[in-house]
Design an enzyme around this catalytic site. Structure first.
Site, PDB file in Angstrom:
ATOM      1  N   ASN A  47     -27.332 -16.925  13.779  1.00  0.00           N
ATOM      2  CA  ASN A  47     -27.449 -16.479  15.178  1.00  0.00           C
ATOM      3  C   ASN A  47     -26.230 -16.911  16.010  1.00  0.00           C
ATOM      4  O   ASN A  47     -26.250 -16.814  17.232  1.00  0.00           O
ATOM      5  CB  ASN A  47     -28.737 -17.021  15.815  1.00  0.00           C
ATOM      6  CG  ASN A  47     -28.795 -18.548  15.818  1.00  0.00           C
ATOM      7  OD1 ASN A  47     -27.837 -19.206  15.386  1.00  0.00           O
ATOM      8  ND2 ASN A  47     -29.885 -19.108  16.303  1.00  0.00           N
TER       9      ASN A  47
ATOM     10  N   HIS B 279     -25.006 -19.983  16.165  1.00  0.00           N
ATOM     11  CA  HIS B 279     -24.991 -21.361  16.679  1.00  0.00           C
ATOM     12  C   HIS B 279     -23.899 -22.183  16.017  1.00  0.00           C
ATOM     13  O   HIS B 279     -23.492 -21.917  14.886  1.00  0.00           O
ATOM     14  CB  HIS B 279     -26.375 -22.033  16.569  1.00  0.00           C
ATOM     15  CG  HIS B 279     -26.812 -22.439  15.202  1.00  0.00           C
ATOM     16  ND1 HIS B 279     -28.135 -22.533  14.830  1.00  0.00           N
ATOM     17  CD2 HIS B 279     -26.117 -22.800  14.085  1.00  0.00           C
ATOM     18  CE1 HIS B 279     -28.226 -22.938  13.580  1.00  0.00           C
ATOM     19  NE2 HIS B 279     -27.024 -23.100  13.101  1.00  0.00           N
TER      20      HIS B 279
ATOM     21  N   GLU C 270     -28.017 -23.367  20.212  1.00  0.00           N
ATOM     22  CA  GLU C 270     -28.639 -22.074  19.985  1.00  0.00           C
ATOM     23  C   GLU C 270     -28.142 -21.063  21.028  1.00  0.00           C
ATOM     24  O   GLU C 270     -27.549 -21.453  22.035  1.00  0.00           O
ATOM     25  CB  GLU C 270     -30.157 -22.228  20.076  1.00  0.00           C
ATOM     26  CG  GLU C 270     -30.729 -23.174  19.010  1.00  0.00           C
ATOM     27  CD  GLU C 270     -30.711 -22.580  17.605  1.00  0.00           C
ATOM     28  OE1 GLU C 270     -29.618 -22.293  17.089  1.00  0.00           O
ATOM     29  OE2 GLU C 270     -31.795 -22.418  17.022  1.00  0.00           O
TER      30      GLU C 270
ATOM     31  N   ASP D  29     -25.124 -33.318  14.455  1.00  0.00           N
ATOM     32  CA  ASP D  29     -26.529 -33.181  14.860  1.00  0.00           C
ATOM     33  C   ASP D  29     -27.478 -33.903  13.916  1.00  0.00           C
ATOM     34  O   ASP D  29     -27.088 -34.328  12.821  1.00  0.00           O
ATOM     35  CB  ASP D  29     -26.901 -31.688  14.964  1.00  0.00           C
ATOM     36  CG  ASP D  29     -26.325 -30.840  13.843  1.00  0.00           C
ATOM     37  OD1 ASP D  29     -25.970 -31.397  12.790  1.00  0.00           O
ATOM     38  OD2 ASP D  29     -26.239 -29.614  14.022  1.00  0.00           O
TER      39      ASP D  29
END
Ligand code: F6R
Length: 249
Positions: A136, A138, A143, A67
């Protein structure tokens, strides 16, 4: 899934570096998928050390990063281009033309994403993907509630991720709101995946991702379906696992 629990961050990083080095000796022209963030930093440093002292040869290898933030250029100290150069690429002998990181400054982001997946395909697919996990759940910047079918795409970062990643920026308002990320499908297409996590702050999400139901609310839970997943944890990150047969080193 194989779960390896190491005593600390250093041992976890050495184990990951051993797997990368083993992959390179088996297949010198391996294609690696790489993550940024705090978790793999020592793994990269150990591998760079092995290049410098033992001649571990990356010259035929190729890499694709997971990313990059949208709107940060390569020279921006908070960009993932900058992180990878400083932590790894400037310290090893991988050919610059073999290094791929999404271009968050591309004028046509959709074309950039599409071209990224094509380049992975042309390289023959990712042999070994290194992943960290967000608080979270990810992976990459996928996400909660991603499409499990997504390939590389533009993502809107969640508030929790913006907050977590603000530690790398001068303040939270500087964290970009968008990023380009390999999608879950791109990640799952890797032949082998190593998931790394260390520290007690990751213990809850690691347990949910590995032992809970497969659920888009925890994107990393899809990894349970990968045929060749190696999870390497330190003891703190493993402390909420109810797995009895994990390997302890
Ligand atoms: C980074 C990435 C992220 C991180 C995750 C964990 O390229 O893809 O998914 O792996 O946010 O970050 P750290 O390692 O900083 O806790």
């Amino acid at each position: 899934m194989r779960i390896i629990i190491e005593k600390d961050y250093e041992a976890m990083s050495k184990q990951a570096a051993n797997i990368v080095a083993g992959q390179l000796s088996l297949k010198p022209d391996s294609v690696f998928g790489l993550a940024t963030g705090s978790t793999p930093q020592l793994t990269y440093r150990i591998l760079a050390g092995r290049y410098q002292t033992d001649g571990l040869d990356f010259s035929r290898a190729t890499s694709f990063n997971l990313d990059e933030y949208v709107g940060l250029d390569e020279a921006a100290p908070d960009s993932y281009h900058y992180y990878m150069a400083a932590n790894f690429f400037n310290l090893i002998n991988m050919e610059r033309s073999h290094i791929h990181i999404p271009n968050g400054m591309a004028p046509d982001l959709a074309a950039e994403c599409c071209g990224y997946d094509q380049a992975i395909h042309q390289a023959g697919a990712i042999d070994l993907q290194i992943l960290g996990i967000g608080n979270n759940g990810h992976i990459g910047f996928n996400e909660p509630n991603p499409s499990f079918e997504a390939t590389t795409h533009v993502v809107h970062l969640g508030q929790e991720t913006i907050q977590a990643n603000s530690r790398f920026f001068s303040n939270v308002t500087k964290v970009p709101r968008y990023a380009i990320s390999m999608g879950i499908k791109t990640i799952m297409n890797a032949r082998r995946i190593i998931l790394l996590a260390n520290g007690s702050s990751k213990a809850t999400i690691v347990a949910k991702a590995l032992c809970g139901a497969i659920n888009p609310e925890i994107p990393a839970s899809i990894l349970q379906l990968h045929p060749d997943l190696i999870v390497i944890l330190d003891q703190e990150a493993a402390e909420q696992l109810a797995v009895q047969d994990a390997l302890m080193f």
